[in-house]
Design a protein around this motif. Sequence first.
Motif, PDB file in Angstrom:
ATOM      1  N   TYR A  56      33.559   7.103  21.510  1.00  0.00           N
ATOM      2  CA  TYR A  56      32.234   7.319  20.934  1.00  0.00           C
ATOM      3  C   TYR A  56      32.041   8.767  20.496  1.00  0.00           C
ATOM      4  O   TYR A  56      31.389   9.020  19.483  1.00  0.00           O
ATOM      5  CB  TYR A  56      31.144   6.942  21.930  1.00  0.00           C
ATOM      6  N   ASP A  57      32.573   9.719  21.243  1.00  0.00           N
ATOM      7  CA  ASP A  57      32.417  11.132  20.877  1.00  0.00           C
ATOM      8  C   ASP A  57      33.076  11.448  19.544  1.00  0.00           C
ATOM      9  O   ASP A  57      32.531  12.210  18.741  1.00  0.00           O
ATOM     10  CB  ASP A  57      32.979  12.039  21.972  1.00  0.00           C
ATOM     11  N   ARG A  58      34.227  10.861  19.295  1.00  0.00           N
ATOM     12  CA  ARG A  58      34.891  11.088  17.999  1.00  0.00           C
ATOM     13  C   ARG A  58      34.095  10.498  16.854  1.00  0.00           C
ATOM     14  O   ARG A  58      33.997  11.084  15.777  1.00  0.00           O
ATOM     15  CB  ARG A  58      36.294  10.488  18.023  1.00  0.00           C
ATOM     16  N   SER A  65      23.253  12.889  12.533  1.00  0.00           N
ATOM     17  CA  SER A  65      22.305  12.659  13.616  1.00  0.00           C
ATOM     18  C   SER A  65      21.184  11.749  13.129  1.00  0.00           C
ATOM     19  O   SER A  65      20.541  12.010  12.119  1.00  0.00           O
ATOM     20  CB  SER A  65      21.722  13.988  14.088  1.00  0.00           C
ATOM     21  N   LEU A  66      20.959  10.664  13.861  1.00  0.00           N
ATOM     22  CA  LEU A  66      19.922   9.707  13.481  1.00  0.00           C
ATOM     23  C   LEU A  66      18.811   9.635  14.517  1.00  0.00           C
ATOM     24  O   LEU A  66      18.125   8.630  14.640  1.00  0.00           O
ATOM     25  CB  LEU A  66      20.544   8.318  13.305  1.00  0.00           C
ATOM     26  N   GLY A  67      18.642  10.688  15.265  1.00  0.00           N
ATOM     27  CA  GLY A  67      17.609  10.709  16.287  1.00  0.00           C
ATOM     28  C   GLY A  67      18.052   9.924  17.511  1.00  0.00           C
ATOM     29  O   GLY A  67      19.086  10.178  18.082  1.00  0.00           O
ATOM     30  N   GLY A  68      17.272   8.939  17.901  1.00  0.00           N
ATOM     31  CA  GLY A  68      17.583   8.146  19.080  1.00  0.00           C
ATOM     32  C   GLY A  68      18.474   6.955  18.809  1.00  0.00           C
ATOM     33  O   GLY A  68      18.828   6.222  19.722  1.00  0.00           O
ATOM     34  N   LEU A  69      18.860   6.739  17.554  1.00  0.00           N
ATOM     35  CA  LEU A  69      19.674   5.592  17.196  1.00  0.00           C
ATOM     36  C   LEU A  69      21.148   5.951  17.282  1.00  0.00           C
ATOM     37  O   LEU A  69      21.612   6.870  16.610  1.00  0.00           O
ATOM     38  CB  LEU A  69      19.316   5.135  15.782  1.00  0.00           C
ATOM     39  N   ASP A  70      21.896   5.220  18.108  1.00  0.00           N
ATOM     40  CA  ASP A  70      23.319   5.484  18.287  1.00  0.00           C
ATOM     41  C   ASP A  70      24.119   4.374  17.617  1.00  0.00           C
ATOM     42  O   ASP A  70      24.111   3.219  18.061  1.00  0.00           O
ATOM     43  CB  ASP A  70      23.654   5.558  19.777  1.00  0.00           C
ATOM     44  N   LEU A  71      24.795   4.724  16.540  1.00  0.00           N
ATOM     45  CA  LEU A  71      25.577   3.743  15.804  1.00  0.00           C
ATOM     46  C   LEU A  71      27.058   3.763  16.172  1.00  0.00           C
ATOM     47  O   LEU A  71      27.840   3.023  15.583  1.00  0.00           O
ATOM     48  CB  LEU A  71      25.425   3.984  14.299  1.00  0.00           C
ATOM     49  N   ALA A  72      27.453   4.573  17.130  1.00  0.00           N
ATOM     50  CA  ALA A  72      28.862   4.685  17.503  1.00  0.00           C
ATOM     51  C   ALA A  72      29.451   3.359  17.989  1.00  0.00           C
ATOM     52  O   ALA A  72      30.568   3.004  17.573  1.00  0.00           O
ATOM     53  CB  ALA A  72      29.050   5.786  18.537  1.00  0.00           C
ATOM     54  N   PRO A  73      28.762   2.582  18.836  1.00  0.00           N
ATOM     55  CA  PRO A  73      29.346   1.297  19.229  1.00  0.00           C
ATOM     56  C   PRO A  73      29.518   0.326  18.059  1.00  0.00           C
ATOM     57  O   PRO A  73      30.514  -0.394  17.982  1.00  0.00           O
ATOM     58  CB  PRO A  73      28.360   0.740  20.252  1.00  0.00           C
ATOM     59  N   LEU A  74      28.559   0.334  17.140  1.00  0.00           N
ATOM     60  CA  LEU A  74      28.662  -0.537  15.973  1.00  0.00           C
ATOM     61  C   LEU A  74      29.851  -0.145  15.098  1.00  0.00           C
ATOM     62  O   LEU A  74      30.608  -1.007  14.639  1.00  0.00           O
ATOM     63  CB  LEU A  74      27.366  -0.484  15.164  1.00  0.00           C
ATOM     64  N   ILE A  75      30.033   1.138  14.867  1.00  0.00           N
ATOM     65  CA  ILE A  75      31.161   1.609  14.062  1.00  0.00           C
ATOM     66  C   ILE A  75      32.480   1.285  14.758  1.00  0.00           C
ATOM     67  O   ILE A  75      33.454   0.878  14.098  1.00  0.00           O
ATOM     68  CB  ILE A  75      31.035   3.128  13.796  1.00  0.00           C
ATOM     69  N   ALA A  76      32.523   1.425  16.087  1.00  0.00           N
ATOM     70  CA  ALA A  76      33.747   1.098  16.826  1.00  0.00           C
ATOM     71  C   ALA A  76      34.066  -0.388  16.708  1.00  0.00           C
ATOM     72  O   ALA A  76      35.221  -0.768  16.501  1.00  0.00           O
ATOM     73  CB  ALA A  76      33.598   1.508  18.285  1.00  0.00           C
ATOM     74  N   LEU A  77      33.053  -1.244  16.818  1.00  0.00           N
ATOM     75  CA  LEU A  77      33.287  -2.679  16.663  1.00  0.00           C
ATOM     76  C   LEU A  77      33.737  -3.034  15.252  1.00  0.00           C
ATOM     77  O   LEU A  77      34.634  -3.855  15.060  1.00  0.00           O
ATOM     78  CB  LEU A  77      32.024  -3.462  17.011  1.00  0.00           C
ATOM     79  N   LEU A  78      33.117  -2.418  14.258  1.00  0.00           N
ATOM     80  CA  LEU A  78      33.532  -2.663  12.871  1.00  0.00           C
ATOM     81  C   LEU A  78      34.970  -2.215  12.630  1.00  0.00           C
ATOM     82  O   LEU A  78      35.721  -2.886  11.914  1.00  0.00           O
ATOM     83  CB  LEU A  78      32.580  -1.963  11.900  1.00  0.00           C
ATOM     84  N   ALA A  79      35.360  -1.107  13.232  1.00  0.00           N
ATOM     85  CA  ALA A  79      36.744  -0.642  13.091  1.00  0.00           C
ATOM     86  C   ALA A  79      37.719  -1.615  13.747  1.00  0.00           C
ATOM     87  O   ALA A  79      38.797  -1.890  13.202  1.00  0.00           O
ATOM     88  CB  ALA A  79      36.886   0.751  13.699  1.00  0.00           C
ATOM     89  N   ILE A  80      37.342  -2.155  14.897  1.00  0.00           N
ATOM     90  CA  ILE A  80      38.204  -3.135  15.563  1.00  0.00           C
ATOM     91  C   ILE A  80      38.318  -4.406  14.725  1.00  0.00           C
ATOM     92  O   ILE A  80      39.410  -4.951  14.541  1.00  0.00           O
ATOM     93  CB  ILE A  80      37.673  -3.445  16.976  1.00  0.00           C
ATOM     94  N   TYR A  81      37.196  -4.886  14.189  1.00  0.00           N
ATOM     95  CA  TYR A  81      37.233  -6.075  13.332  1.00  0.00           C
ATOM     96  C   TYR A  81      38.096  -5.832  12.098  1.00  0.00           C
ATOM     97  O   TYR A  81      38.885  -6.697  11.708  1.00  0.00           O
ATOM     98  CB  TYR A  81      35.827  -6.484  12.900  1.00  0.00           C
ATOM     99  N   ALA A  82      37.951  -4.674  11.475  1.00  0.00           N
ATOM    100  CA  ALA A  82      38.750  -4.367  10.285  1.00  0.00           C
ATOM    101  C   ALA A  82      40.233  -4.299  10.616  1.00  0.00           C
ATOM    102  O   ALA A  82      41.077  -4.818   9.863  1.00  0.00           O
ATOM    103  CB  ALA A  82      38.279  -3.049   9.674  1.00  0.00           C
TER     104      ALA A  82
END
Length: 94
Positions: A56-58, A65-82
């Motif tokens: 997630y840190d990478r 920065s999107l404030g309180g919204l953390d998109l790191a798990p979503l991006i990680a899942l999308l990378a795994i799916y891809a």
Amino acid sequence: MTSLLQILLMILQVAQFVILAHIIMSWLINFQVLNLRQPLVYQIWNGLERLLAPVYDRIRSVLPSLGGLDLAPLIALLAIYALRIVITNNLYSF
């Protein structure tokens, strides 16, 4: 070579499960269904945090920065799916 790619697919499936477990557990903690003062819940949460923090840190270092919204798990899942799509489409060429 096929067996190595199948092992890689299995590892990606485990990573996907761990990320989904982290997401669901964070929701349950935020909605106060689970309490971090319980030792088992804290140990599981701490283990998942320590396991996924480097990934997630990478991702967070690249995302704006999107404030309180953390998109790191979503991006990680999308990378795994891809990655799974790429592997399964090229699996039979080996």
